[in-house]
Design an enzyme around this catalytic site. Structure first.
Site, PDB file in Angstrom:
ATOM      1  N   SER A 141       7.747   9.235 -10.375  1.00  0.00           N
ATOM      2  CA  SER A 141       6.471   9.119 -11.089  1.00  0.00           C
ATOM      3  C   SER A 141       6.250  10.364 -11.940  1.00  0.00           C
ATOM      4  O   SER A 141       6.617  11.480 -11.533  1.00  0.00           O
ATOM      5  CB  SER A 141       5.315   8.988 -10.107  1.00  0.00           C
ATOM      6  OG  SER A 141       4.080   9.039 -10.802  1.00  0.00           O
ATOM      7  N   TYR A 155       0.470  12.220  -3.040  1.00  0.00           N
ATOM      8  CA  TYR A 155       1.413  11.254  -3.635  1.00  0.00           C
ATOM      9  C   TYR A 155       2.257  11.958  -4.702  1.00  0.00           C
ATOM     10  O   TYR A 155       3.476  11.761  -4.776  1.00  0.00           O
ATOM     11  CB  TYR A 155       0.617  10.088  -4.230  1.00  0.00           C
ATOM     12  CG  TYR A 155       1.395   9.181  -5.148  1.00  0.00           C
ATOM     13  CD1 TYR A 155       2.261   8.217  -4.647  1.00  0.00           C
ATOM     14  CD2 TYR A 155       1.241   9.270  -6.538  1.00  0.00           C
ATOM     15  CE1 TYR A 155       2.961   7.369  -5.508  1.00  0.00           C
ATOM     16  CE2 TYR A 155       1.933   8.428  -7.399  1.00  0.00           C
ATOM     17  CZ  TYR A 155       2.799   7.484  -6.882  1.00  0.00           C
ATOM     18  OH  TYR A 155       3.486   6.654  -7.730  1.00  0.00           O
TER      19      TYR A 155
HETATM   20  P1  NDP Z   1       2.975  -2.567  -6.841  1.00  0.00           P
HETATM   21  O1  NDP Z   1       1.818  -2.279  -5.929  1.00  0.00           O
HETATM   22  O2  NDP Z   1       2.790  -3.527  -7.948  1.00  0.00           O
HETATM   23  O3  NDP Z   1       4.226  -3.054  -5.964  1.00  0.00           O
HETATM   24  C1  NDP Z   1       4.603  -2.324  -4.845  1.00  0.00           C
HETATM   25  C2  NDP Z   1       5.801  -2.961  -4.204  1.00  0.00           C
HETATM   26  O4  NDP Z   1       6.225  -2.126  -3.119  1.00  0.00           O
HETATM   27  C3  NDP Z   1       5.541  -4.329  -3.614  1.00  0.00           C
HETATM   28  O5  NDP Z   1       6.693  -5.114  -3.813  1.00  0.00           O
HETATM   29  C4  NDP Z   1       5.336  -4.038  -2.123  1.00  0.00           C
HETATM   30  O6  NDP Z   1       5.702  -5.140  -1.291  1.00  0.00           O
HETATM   31  C5  NDP Z   1       6.321  -2.901  -1.931  1.00  0.00           C
HETATM   32  N1  NDP Z   1       6.029  -2.062  -0.767  1.00  0.00           N
HETATM   33  C6  NDP Z   1       4.899  -1.394  -0.469  1.00  0.00           C
HETATM   34  N2  NDP Z   1       5.038  -0.720   0.692  1.00  0.00           N
HETATM   35  C7  NDP Z   1       6.305  -0.964   1.131  1.00  0.00           C
HETATM   36  C8  NDP Z   1       7.065  -0.590   2.266  1.00  0.00           C
HETATM   37  N3  NDP Z   1       6.571   0.215   3.238  1.00  0.00           N
HETATM   38  N4  NDP Z   1       8.336  -1.041   2.375  1.00  0.00           N
HETATM   39  C9  NDP Z   1       8.858  -1.852   1.435  1.00  0.00           C
HETATM   40  N5  NDP Z   1       8.192  -2.265   0.350  1.00  0.00           N
HETATM   41  C10 NDP Z   1       6.927  -1.828   0.202  1.00  0.00           C
HETATM   42  O7  NDP Z   1       3.437  -1.129  -7.368  1.00  0.00           O
HETATM   43  P2  NDP Z   1       4.244  -0.713  -8.692  1.00  0.00           P
HETATM   44  O8  NDP Z   1       5.207  -1.756  -9.049  1.00  0.00           O
HETATM   45  O9  NDP Z   1       3.279  -0.241  -9.678  1.00  0.00           O
HETATM   46  O10 NDP Z   1       5.017   0.561  -8.142  1.00  0.00           O
HETATM   47  C11 NDP Z   1       6.426   0.557  -8.027  1.00  0.00           C
HETATM   48  C12 NDP Z   1       6.899   1.989  -7.961  1.00  0.00           C
HETATM   49  O11 NDP Z   1       6.521   2.647  -9.165  1.00  0.00           O
HETATM   50  C13 NDP Z   1       6.270   2.782  -6.814  1.00  0.00           C
HETATM   51  O12 NDP Z   1       7.261   3.630  -6.268  1.00  0.00           O
HETATM   52  C14 NDP Z   1       5.189   3.594  -7.506  1.00  0.00           C
HETATM   53  O13 NDP Z   1       4.927   4.774  -6.803  1.00  0.00           O
HETATM   54  C15 NDP Z   1       5.857   3.850  -8.850  1.00  0.00           C
HETATM   55  N6  NDP Z   1       4.952   4.168  -9.939  1.00  0.00           N
HETATM   56  C16 NDP Z   1       3.976   3.284 -10.330  1.00  0.00           C
HETATM   57  C17 NDP Z   1       3.146   3.620 -11.380  1.00  0.00           C
HETATM   58  C18 NDP Z   1       2.068   2.728 -11.884  1.00  0.00           C
HETATM   59  O14 NDP Z   1       1.218   3.189 -12.685  1.00  0.00           O
HETATM   60  N7  NDP Z   1       2.015   1.479 -11.487  1.00  0.00           N
HETATM   61  C19 NDP Z   1       3.294   4.904 -12.082  1.00  0.00           C
HETATM   62  C20 NDP Z   1       4.355   5.729 -11.603  1.00  0.00           C
HETATM   63  C21 NDP Z   1       5.149   5.352 -10.566  1.00  0.00           C
HETATM   64  P3  NDP Z   1       4.566  -6.124  -0.657  1.00  0.00           P
HETATM   65  O15 NDP Z   1       3.723  -6.614  -1.787  1.00  0.00           O
HETATM   66  O16 NDP Z   1       5.342  -7.201   0.010  1.00  0.00           O
HETATM   67  O17 NDP Z   1       3.770  -5.272   0.309  1.00  0.00           O
END
Ligand code: NDP
Length: 243
Positions: A141, A155
């Site tokens: 991130s 975070y």
């Molecule tokens: P979302 O909330 O849209 O999706 C998160 C995903 O992670 C879901 O598929 C969820 O599965 C899964 N997940 C959550 N907890 C766990 C766990 N303990 N084990 C396995 N899977 C898990 O988030 P984003 O797509 O936005 O984020 C994706 C990545 O990008 C993350 O690492 C986030 O930190 C990073 N990021 C996001 C930004 C943003 O602005 N959106 C900016 C910078 C980085 P389920 O739904 O089944 O729980």
């Protein structure tokens, strides 16, 4: 296509950035394993879209804070074919605000998912990737270098840890021919944000003047996994609209 028949496993592949990555990689010829933690329906729906297009996808549960769950996830991926790619996209934030106000259990949970989760994901995949000389892409991130004051400094610290993990592991695994890189998104419009209006509220702080869309993160990931990036390891690609 460079990637024909290669399997890529994506944690957090059911929603947001991970789901967009799964769709993009499948279109590029990867067979994708879409990992989900709780939302099986969301994972099914992403896989169904991909399969409807005539491409290859499967789903599997995985909790990145649990080493046993990760081992089973990568065994499932390897059963699909040679596991060449891992995208560590799982992430979540429960504690939002100024640090002194945040609950210690929520802080621990967030650091477990975002930092320990990336560490355990990489650890569990190495035995597979050394056989294929494959590659890992971490989704870090921009928070890692911005610090996210009054939002989630813990975070940001976890994501700075992911950045160090990516760099260190790239050197540790280079002798095995395994490449390790990191993509750092900025503010991307997904359900990650507890306040769904947050991406638009922050638009004025983003040099390009708008939040990003999940699909805009996928090109960097696809390139890092491709043969075109065969000499790229330990790199970070920022996809953050200038932040
Ligand atoms: P979302 O909330 O849209 O999706 C998160 C995903 O992670 C879901 O598929 C969820 O599965 C899964 N997940 C959550 N907890 C766990 C766990 N303990 N084990 C396995 N899977 C898990 O988030 P984003 O797509 O936005 O984020 C994706 C990545 O990008 C993350 O690492 C986030 O930190 C990073 N990021 C996001 C930004 C943003 O602005 N959106 C900016 C910078 C980085 P389920 O739904 O089944 O729980």
């Amino acid at each position: 296509m460079d990637y024909e028949e290669q399997v890529t496993a994506i944690t957090g592949g059911s929603r947001g950035i991970g789901a967009a990555v799964a769709r993009r990689l499948a279109a590029d010829g990867h067979a994708v394993l879409i990992g989900y933690r709780s939302d099986q329906e969301a994972a099914r729906s992403v896989a169904a879209d991909i399969i409807d297009r005539g491409e290859v996808a499967s789903i599997a549960p995985v909790d990145v804070t649990d080493a046993t769950s990760l081992a089973a996830f990568f065994d499932t991926a390897a059963a699909m074919g040679p596991l060449m790619g891992v995208v560590a996209s799982a992430g979540a934030v429960r504690a939002v605000g100024s640090l002194r106000e945040l609950d210690p259990d929520d802080l621990r949970r967030d650091i477990d998912v975002n930092l320990l989760g990336a560490v355990l994901t990489a650890r569990a995949s190495i035995a597979h990737l050394e056989k294929t000389r494959g590659s890992i892409v971490f989704i870090g991130s921009a928070a890692a270098t911005l610090g996210s004051p009054h939002t989630y400094v813990h975070y940001a610290a976890a994501k700075a840890g992911v950045s160090a993990l990516s760099l260190g592991l790239s050197k540790e695994l280079a002798p095995l021919g395994v490449r390790v890189n990191c993509v750092e998104p900025g503010i991307i419009r997904t359900d990650f944000h507890l306040d769904p209006d947050r991406p638009d509220k922050l638009a004025s702080t983003i040099p390009l003047g708008r939040p990003g869309e999940p699909a805009e993160v996928t090109g960097a990931v696809a390139w890092l996994l491709s043969a075109d990036a065969g000499y790229v390891t330990g790199a970070t690609i920022r996809v953050a609209g200038g932040r």
